[in-house]
Design a protein around this motif. Structure first.
Motif, PDB file in Angstrom:
ATOM      1  N   LEU A 526       0.831  -1.211   0.000  1.00  0.00           N
ATOM      2  CA  LEU A 526       0.000   0.000   0.000  1.00  0.00           C
ATOM      3  C   LEU A 526       0.867   1.263   0.000  1.00  0.00           C
ATOM      4  O   LEU A 526       0.568   2.236  -0.695  1.00  0.00           O
ATOM      5  N   THR A 527       1.937   1.222   0.770  1.00  0.00           N
ATOM      6  CA  THR A 527       2.828   2.388   0.824  1.00  0.00           C
ATOM      7  C   THR A 527       3.463   2.664  -0.533  1.00  0.00           C
ATOM      8  O   THR A 527       3.496   3.816  -1.009  1.00  0.00           O
ATOM      9  N   ILE A 528       3.969   1.608  -1.167  1.00  0.00           N
ATOM     10  CA  ILE A 528       4.625   1.784  -2.471  1.00  0.00           C
ATOM     11  C   ILE A 528       3.622   2.259  -3.512  1.00  0.00           C
ATOM     12  O   ILE A 528       3.902   3.187  -4.300  1.00  0.00           O
ATOM     13  N   VAL A 529       2.433   1.673  -3.540  1.00  0.00           N
ATOM     14  CA  VAL A 529       1.412   2.068  -4.511  1.00  0.00           C
ATOM     15  C   VAL A 529       1.009   3.520  -4.306  1.00  0.00           C
ATOM     16  O   VAL A 529       0.815   4.282  -5.271  1.00  0.00           O
ATOM     17  N   THR A 530       0.883   3.942  -3.070  1.00  0.00           N
ATOM     18  CA  THR A 530       0.489   5.327  -2.776  1.00  0.00           C
ATOM     19  C   THR A 530       1.504   6.318  -3.339  1.00  0.00           C
ATOM     20  O   THR A 530       1.155   7.287  -4.018  1.00  0.00           O
ATOM     21  N   PHE A 531       2.771   6.052  -3.060  1.00  0.00           N
ATOM     22  CA  PHE A 531       3.787   7.004  -3.514  1.00  0.00           C
ATOM     23  C   PHE A 531       4.011   6.911  -5.020  1.00  0.00           C
ATOM     24  O   PHE A 531       4.324   7.924  -5.665  1.00  0.00           O
ATOM     25  N   VAL A 532       3.869   5.739  -5.600  1.00  0.00           N
ATOM     26  CA  VAL A 532       3.952   5.628  -7.065  1.00  0.00           C
ATOM     27  C   VAL A 532       2.804   6.388  -7.705  1.00  0.00           C
ATOM     28  O   VAL A 532       2.962   7.065  -8.733  1.00  0.00           O
ATOM     29  N   GLY A 533       1.605   6.319  -7.108  1.00  0.00           N
ATOM     30  CA  GLY A 533       0.468   7.073  -7.627  1.00  0.00           C
ATOM     31  C   GLY A 533       0.706   8.569  -7.570  1.00  0.00           C
ATOM     32  O   GLY A 533       0.365   9.311  -8.504  1.00  0.00           O
ATOM     33  N   LEU A 535       3.641   9.985  -7.688  1.00  0.00           N
ATOM     34  CA  LEU A 535       4.640  10.267  -8.726  1.00  0.00           C
ATOM     35  C   LEU A 535       3.995  10.333 -10.105  1.00  0.00           C
ATOM     36  O   LEU A 535       4.316  11.210 -10.921  1.00  0.00           O
ATOM     37  N   VAL A 536       3.073   9.420 -10.393  1.00  0.00           N
ATOM     38  CA  VAL A 536       2.384   9.420 -11.687  1.00  0.00           C
ATOM     39  C   VAL A 536       1.578  10.699 -11.863  1.00  0.00           C
ATOM     40  O   VAL A 536       1.543  11.298 -12.954  1.00  0.00           O
TER      41      VAL A 536
END
Length: 602
Positions: A526-533, A535-536
């Motif tokens: 969840l943490t990685i997906v949040t920050f990747v989102g 960034l996108v």
């Protein structure tokens, strides 16, 4: 090394003092101060003048021949040509792996070997492009003739060059002298002459010629014929031919000789009056501020002796921008240092805060020390780099100082706390600094005309960060080991307030930050997906134009520049008439904002 320097105070202090003294010496004796960095370009310019030629003629007769001569030359990246009325300019870009000066000699040999230029083409001017800007300009203007303005400008140029510390002054904004010889066709027919005969007579008569030497018992006598003509009357006396009756046919008999200016559409006005410009440059290790101060002092003194109706003033003083940038750096430095001391004093000891902040000037002195070896000067770009690094230079010292302070709270030995606290964070702090260094490295390898400008930033930021790392690992622990912590019963009022603030901050960390960190560690996906989102979203905002881009921001300036664009082929007199209309409008605006009490423009 950390343990050795921590135990040996003298070595640590000697290292710090050596960096500081050598940095100060370099700053005041070996680092030039200029507006923009002066550097050689990787572009070679070949300019071939051809008077009266149209752009098409210049392209076919000049540009194509130069291009054919250099196109297969090893080391040429690309070349471009620009043909205009009166000549052409071919710009050759040199590959990075080649020395531009060596290729310059090859280009000269190739261009000098061209024998198919038009007969009227002048000698090609081949040079390596130099990027330099004037420090300050001096305007000389008044209601006088063009010749009087030029004579006064040349006199003032010589006066400026006699001032110690000023070695490069260029007179611009006014036409060069020229002797024009207008031959009458009727006169040529009358005296049975051709234009070629007249030209050959002028070439053979107007020159200085060496006649060798005569050896005698008293020594050698050098013989030299001085016949070079410089003035109108000297050209008029040139003999074209001798008649059978012994009379001489002079150039003045068949031609009209004019001693004036070259036929070039150049006209400079200052406050509506005819003017010339004296551009003053800094050279070598000269300081831009000192050069500007000397010019301004000269203008203030020379203005008192100027003839009536002649105005003298300076313009475009770039040293003011340098002074403002230095003031910004100095102000940010002491303000930032003060804030760091205040904040660290609230959570650590004031002594710890002081020794941490001492790393800022030591790191800057280290950068000053290596700047001459890196070929970097103090200029608008490098000063900006100092301002950029000012905010991150003490990060490693803060981490080290805080960890040493934490160890001091657990042990009574300041030496052990300094050594163990520094060693414990040495690896992460070192890699933290190195990642910042790596982040700035791409600016040093940028290509294009602005590449050398941006290279100034990493050449300042990286040395400052590396010297900050040296100071925080070898000098700071030797100072922190002397800090003594008092027991709660021995603390004064300030120390009790400080302790309460520090404890409150630690409680907030344990209450808010620690649970958040645990949640993120337990939910990695969840943490990685949040920050990747996030960034996108940022990339999309830039890609679809929501975040606008401009290379240099537009900021308010004290100058307003008006450019008048006229159709190609417009007579110079028509353009000048429109410019006079604009000047009158500007003078009307100027009179509107005159201070009635002082008489000066607002």
């Amino acid at each position: 090394m950390i343990a050795w320097f921590t135990r040996n105070d003298v070595a640590a202090n000697l290292l710090m003092i050596t960096i500081a003294i050598t940095g100060l010496y370099s700053l005041f004796n070996t680092i030039p101060l200029e507006f923009f960095p002066s550097f050689e370009s990787n572009r070679i310019s070949v300019r071939v003048p051809l008077r009266g030629a149209t752009p098409e003629d210049a392209e076919l007769g000049l540009a194509t021949r130069v291009e054919e001569a250099v196109k297969n030359l090893e080391g040429v990246e690309e070349y471009t040509s620009r043909s205009y009325e009166g000549g052409t300019t071919v710009t050759i870009e040199v590959q990075k792996s080649y020395d531009p000066r060596e290729l310059l000699d090859e280009v000269k040999n190739r261009v000098d070997a061209i024998n198919t230029f038009p007969a009227d083409a002048e000698r090609p001017i081949i040079s390596l492009a130099q990027f330099e800007r004037e420090v300050i300009s001096v305007f000389l203007g008044g209601d006088v003739t063009e010749r009087e303005i030029r004579e006064m400008g040349e006199q003032m140029r010589e006066e400026l060059l006699r001032i110690p510390g000023i070695t490069h002054v260029e007179l611009s904004g006014i036409r060069d002298y020229e002797i024009a010889i207008e031959v009458s066709q009727d006169k040529l027919r009358e005296f049975d002459l051709s234009l070629r005969q007249v030209a050959n007579a002028i070439s053979s008569s107007s020159l200085d010629l060496s006649g060798g030497n005569i050896s005698s018992e008293g020594g050698d006598v050098l013989i030299r014929s001085k016949g070079q003509a410089y003035r109108q009357e000297e050209f008029e006396r040139i003999v074209l031919k001798t008649n059978p009756d012994g009379t001489l046919l002079l150039l003045s008999d068949v031609a009209n000789v004019k001693d004036g200016f070259e036929e070039k559409a150049v006209l400079t006005r200052y406050n509506g009056k005819l003017a010339a410009t004296l551009d003053v440059f800094r050279v070598g290790d000269q300081s831009a501020i000192e050069v500007a101060d000397k010019v301004k002092a000269y203008v203030d003194e020379r203005r008192l002796t100027m003839p009536k109706g002649i105005s003298l003033d300076y313009w475009s003083d770039r040293s003011r921008n340098i002074t403002k940038r230095i003031a910004t750096l100095t102000r940010n430095a002491w303000q930032g240092g003060l804030l760091v001391i205040i904040l660290l004093s609230l959570f650590l000891r004031p002594a710890v805060a002081f020794w941490v902040c001492l790393g800022i000037p030591v790191s800057f002195m280290g950068a000053f020390l290596v700047m001459p070896f890196l070929g970097v000067t103090l200029n608008m770009i490098s000063l900006f780099a100092f301002i950029v690094v000012l905010g991150i230079v003490v990060d490693d010292a803060i981490v080290t100082g805080e960890n040493v302070y934490r160890h001091m709270q657990r042990t009574d030995s300041g030496l052990d706390a300094a050594i163990n606290g520094t060693k414990e964070v040495a690896v992460p702090v070192t890699f933290g600094v190195l990642t910042t260094v790596v982040a700035f490295l791409p600016l040093g390898v940028m290509e294009g005309n602005r590449g050398p400008l941006f290279a100034q930033i990493p050449l300042i930021v990286i040395p400052v960060l590396l010297f900050s790392l040296i100071e925080s690992k070898l000098v700071l622990p030797a100072h922190l080991k002397h800090v003594k912590l008092k027991k709660a019963s021995e603390q004064n009022a300030f120390q009790r307030v400080q302790r309460s603030i520090s404890e409150g901050f630690e409680r907030s960390i344990l209450q808010f930050y620690q649970p958040t960190l645990k949640y993120c560690l337990n939910n990695k996906a969840l943490t990685i997906v949040t920050f990747v989102g996030i960034l996108v979203c940022i990339i999309a905002a830039a890609f679809f134009g929501h975040t606008r881009y401009t290379f240099f921001p537009r900021i308010p300036s004290e100058f307003v520049r008006l450019t008048l664009v006229m159709p190609s082929g417009t007579p110079f007199e028509v353009t000048d008439r429109h410019m006079q209309h604009i000047l009158k409008a500007a003078q009307t605006i100027q009179q509107k904002y005159i201070d009635e009490e002082t008489g000066e423009s607002i």
